[in-house]
Write an enzyme that holds these catalytic residues in place. Structure first.
Site, PDB file in Angstrom:
ATOM      1  N   ASP A  54     -37.499  23.590   4.873  1.00  0.00           N
ATOM      2  CA  ASP A  54     -37.093  23.645   6.376  1.00  0.00           C
ATOM      3  C   ASP A  54     -37.504  24.895   6.697  1.00  0.00           C
ATOM      4  O   ASP A  54     -37.831  25.873   5.924  1.00  0.00           O
ATOM      5  CB  ASP A  54     -35.611  23.512   6.398  1.00  0.00           C
ATOM      6  N   TRP A  55     -37.846  25.450   7.881  1.00  0.00           N
ATOM      7  CA  TRP A  55     -38.536  26.572   8.482  1.00  0.00           C
ATOM      8  C   TRP A  55     -37.693  27.792   8.260  1.00  0.00           C
ATOM      9  O   TRP A  55     -36.641  28.104   8.677  1.00  0.00           O
ATOM     10  CB  TRP A  55     -38.902  26.253   9.914  1.00  0.00           C
TER      11      TRP A  55
END
Length: 859
Positions: free
Chosen positions: A253-254
């Site tokens: 995930d970012w």
């Protein structure tokens, strides 16, 4: 197709839904082309580490030596936003993921997935960051609208169909967020404590189904599970890449990769966004020093190149790609809009229909009242990274007006207000300060205040400069317009954004303040940062020149919103106006719900009550007109204390851009409300089996174990307002009989045959649901659990039979001591009916043989 048998004296029936089947995978030889290039060129450590460390916010790095261009990613799941996040870059907006699941229709979801693939190709996107396979553990979860269901089987089957549809167009789907990322409070850091059996049977099960469907990418979540950060978790190795045989790419995930050695040694393959400071040169040095094995890095590179081959990011001949893309449709074509309209109607769930008030007879109507804050302003999606900017949206009011004959008077009153945040100015009440055209002026300035770029904007919401502006950086952004106040009173003029904020009216300074960041959550920074409001006295029709300016700070995102909200005093008259319209109307449709301010990524809800005075509005309108139809426009459950007061309650979800026309089709009988609840709806908050989403000391304990959703209601012996699986449609169904095999061998599935009849007066679709129970068991189990489902359609009076497959896994449980799936020999009860709370048919089946130690099913 599902097997349908009809009685001799009736016409053939048709089945709507077939069990999910995996799309054939790409040619392994073609994919190995990329691997051969990687191994043959023997990239040095620095180039390997750079390759897996991201190349930008939404793109990977290129590697010319491999013929590898950047892989372009985009958030989903209801649209393809692309690399830019601004209303000037429009995208199709599909129904919410809860709406997709509500159709219980894998074929339709595959169509929607293929449409998303076409959109991705139109925008140059290779990898869609969707679907979300987390579960509806708590109805308060802020991202509820982005997750399919409370049930792992339904989530797995609908999610697999979504993946198959997207990947059929040569675009990678990404199963996320692996795993136990089921709420938003402290989502970046919380530690979900989940026992091994619950993980396997509930939360990991949809991801296993995604791997069976051939998903090309999996996203590791922000959170921890049992003490391990998911970007470093052993769960990425086992069961994902080991037992399940996942051969695709694991992307973080970012911002979730926060160190070098633990994550570099783990089975996460790509750190996004990039370049990630913890990988790249730092990862290469960790390999050189022996802290991370080169084999681990090579596997990451190998998987990235394999994904590139699948999506066509290698300069290989088209025949060597996984799928040859077809031409993308234009977003406005009739076929595309028709599909989205059909999907909105198919998702609608008819919860309650007293005296068959629905469908309405359009020919008998002369005056229709359409009431509610969500009626004229379409609420088609939730907030956060899942949001897109559609080129056009059909509101419920517009859809109803378009569906009725000329001469029918359709009147509207909001009746209540729900806004929590400032409402962006729209072109209807604004004109450009220089050209006098409808809209606003945006200017981008350097650090000294000199203009770098200007553009005409349709609203006061500015996220990024228009494409082609050529601005990688700027010192400030400014929005100005001439606003004309529709009504008199003290207007609330607002500015949304972080950093130094200035607001002026006719040159007079109203606000000059530094607004600090209150969170480092990406959704807060880049979607919904803090705001400030001031009051300004304006007369009806008075014009004022407004200007908002924000100093740009890279760590605070780029959002600037100039907003205006009408005087609060006007709200008191809204309710009376709505009641007055209702009294004189032949039909009343009240549209109530939430907005992206109430349901969004980045925070959980604090209550299930409808915001504002909407509950009072419904009660007052229903008292004025007993034939009131209420449409609930939300992404997840809300309380409906007035549900027995209304003649009908129709759940429309966040229906996507064509939702207004889809709603009208259902209201006037052109389409049947085809949906069934993918999650149970409570009557009161306190009754929900799982409610709290707030970690204690950073830990969120999943103490309910296997018993979420309807399973929790059953264990507690309580009834929700509406059960998982509930939905009425416009038919009436009688369940006649159930046939199941007397015995089933270990490791085998079986088929249940259900006979039923449409006793209604209209052609209708029914979703036949099959559950299993084990009355006497040596292991803890839910009271019952969904084991299979199939949809069938029949004409009035027609008797049909439908075969519902039940997979072997439905008879098994995860044995922690044995570390495998086991089947407990003995008797199971098979139940069939229209919902988890209404199962009129039962049969017995016996699982025979040993306990399954040698016969446990594998994907």
């Amino acid at each position: 197709m599902t097997d349908i048998r009809t009685s001799a004296d009736t016409a053939p029936a048709t089945a709507d839904t077939a069990p999910a089947t995996a799309v054939p995978g790409p040619d392994p030889a073609a994919l190995e082309l990329g691997l051969a290039r990687d191994l043959g060129l023997e990239l040095d450590l620095d180039r390997k580490a750079a390759l897996v460390s991201g190349g930008g916010v939404f793109r990977t790095s290129a590697e010319p030596a491999l013929g590898l261009r950047p892989i372009i990613t985009s958030d989903g799941p209801v649209g393809v936003r692309g690399e830019r996040w601004d209303e000037s870059d429009t995208a199709l907006a599909l129904p919410s993921v809860t709406a997709m699941a509500a159709g219980w229709d894998e074929d339709l979801v595959r169509e929607l997935g293929a449409l998303l693939a076409a959109e991705a190709r139109r925008k140059g996107v290779d990898m869609l960051l969707a679907p979300t396979l987390n579960l509806h553990r708590s109805p308060l979860a802020g991202r509820h609208f982005e997750c399919f269901s409370e049930d792992p089987l339904l989530t797995g089957r609908i999610g697999a169909a979504y993946i198959e549809g997207v990947q059929s167009g040569g675009v990678a789907a990404t199963a996320k967020h692996y795993v136990a990322n089921d709420s938003e409070t402290e989502r970046l850091t919380l530690d979900a404590r989940v026992d091994e059996r619950t993980l396997r049977e509930v939360y990991l099960a949809p991801f296993e189904a995604a791997v069976r469907a051939g998903v090309w990418a999996v996203m590791s979540a922000y959170n921890r599970v049992n003490g391990e950060a998911m970007s470093e978790s052993s769960l990425l190795t086992e069961p994902l890449k080991g037992e399940w045989g996942f051969d695709g790419l694991v992307v973080s995930d970012w911002g979730a990769v926060r160190n070098t050695v633990p994550s570099g040694s783990a089975a996460v393959d790509l750190a996004m966004p990039g370049p990630n400071e913890h990988w790249a040169a730092a990862l290469a040095e960790a390999v050189r020093s022996g802290l991370v094995s080169e084999a681990a890095l090579d596997d990451k590179v190998r998987r990235l190149v394999r994904l590139a081959g699948r999506v066509g990011a290698l300069d290989a001949p088209a025949t060597e790609r996984a799928t040859e893309p077809a031409a993308a449709p234009t977003p406005a074509d009739e076929e595309t809009r028709g599909l989205l309209r059909r999907a909105a109607a198919a998702a609608a769930v008819l919860l309650h229909n007293r005296d068959a008030v629905l469908p309405l007879d359009a020919k008998a109507l002369r005056r229709v009242a359409v009431i509610g804050p969500n009626a004229a302003t379409a609420r088609v999606q939730g907030g956060g990274s899942a949001s897109v900017f559609p080129a056009s949206v059909v509101s419920p009011l517009e859809g109803i007006r378009a569906a009725l004959p000329d001469g029918v008077l359709v009147e509207h009153a909001a009746g209540a207000r729900t806004a929590l945040r400032p409402t962006p100015l729209e072109r209807a009440d604004c004109r450009h300060p220089e050209t006098a055209e409808p809209g606003l002026l945006a200017r981008y300035l350097d650090a000294d205040g000199r203009e770098l770029h200007r553009e005409h904007r349709p609203s006061g919401r500015v996220l990024e400069p228009s494409e082609g502006a050529g601005l990688d950086s700027f010192g400030a952004v400014e929005v100005s317009t001439v606003f004309r106040a529709p009504t008199a009173g003290r207007w609330r003029i607002g500015v949304v954004g972080l950093g130094r904020i200035v607001l002026e009216a006719d040159g007079a300074l109203l606000l000059d303040e530094y607004v600090p960041a209150e969170s480092d959550d990406p959704t807060y920074l880049h979607v919904s940062p803090s705001f400030r409001q001031v009051e300004l006295e304006l007369g009806a029709g008075q014009e004022v020149t407004l200007l908002a300016r924000r100093t740009a700070e890279p760590e605070h995102g780029r959002v600037l919103v100039l907003a205006a909200d009408p005087p609060v005093a006007a709200e008191a008259a809204e309710l009376a106006a709505a009641v007055g319209l209702a009294r004189g109307a032949d039909a009343v449709v009240v549209v109530v719900g939430t907005t992206d301010e109430h349901e969004s990524e980045g925070f959980d809800r604090t209550t299930l009550r409808l915001p504002g005075g909407q509950d009072a509005l419904v009660s007052a309108v229903a008292a004025a007109n007993p034939a009131t139809v209420v449409v609930v426009n939300t992404g997840g459950p809300v309380l409906l204390p007035w549900r027995e007061e209304a003649a009908a309650v129709l759940l429309g979800w966040f229906p996507g851009q064509e939702g207004g026309d889809g709603l009208a089709d259902v209201l006037f009988g052109r389409a049947e409300p085809g949906g069934r609840l993918p999650t149970s709806w409570p009557a009161e908050e306190r009754d929900a089996p799982v409610l709290d989403t707030t970690p204690q000391g950073g830990v969120l304990a999943y103490t309910e174990g296997l018993h979420i959703g309807y399973r929790g209601w059953l264990r507690a012996g309580e009834r929700p307002a509406y059960w998982f699986g509930h939905g009425l449609g416009y038919g009436a169904w009688e369940y006649l009989g159930l046939v199941a095999p007397g015995s089933v061998a270990q490791g085998a599935g079986f088929t249940v045959r259900v006979a039923l009849r449409n006793t209604g007066t209209r052609s209708s679709r029914e979703v036949v649901q099959v559950y299993l129970a084990r009355p006497a068991s040596g292991v803890e189990r839910p009271v019952r659990w969904l084991a299979g489902f199939a949809a069938v359609r029949a004409e009035p009076g027609q008797r049909v039979e439908v075969d519902v497959p039940v997979e072997a896994r439905a008879l098994q449980h995860w044995s922690v001591p044995d570390g495998r799936w086991l089947g407990e020999p003995g008797g199971f009860t098979v139940l069939a009916g229209p919902s988890s709370g209404e199962l009129p048919l039962t049969a017995a089946v016996r699982l025979t043989g040993a306990d399954g130690r040698q016969a446990a099913s594998r994907p």
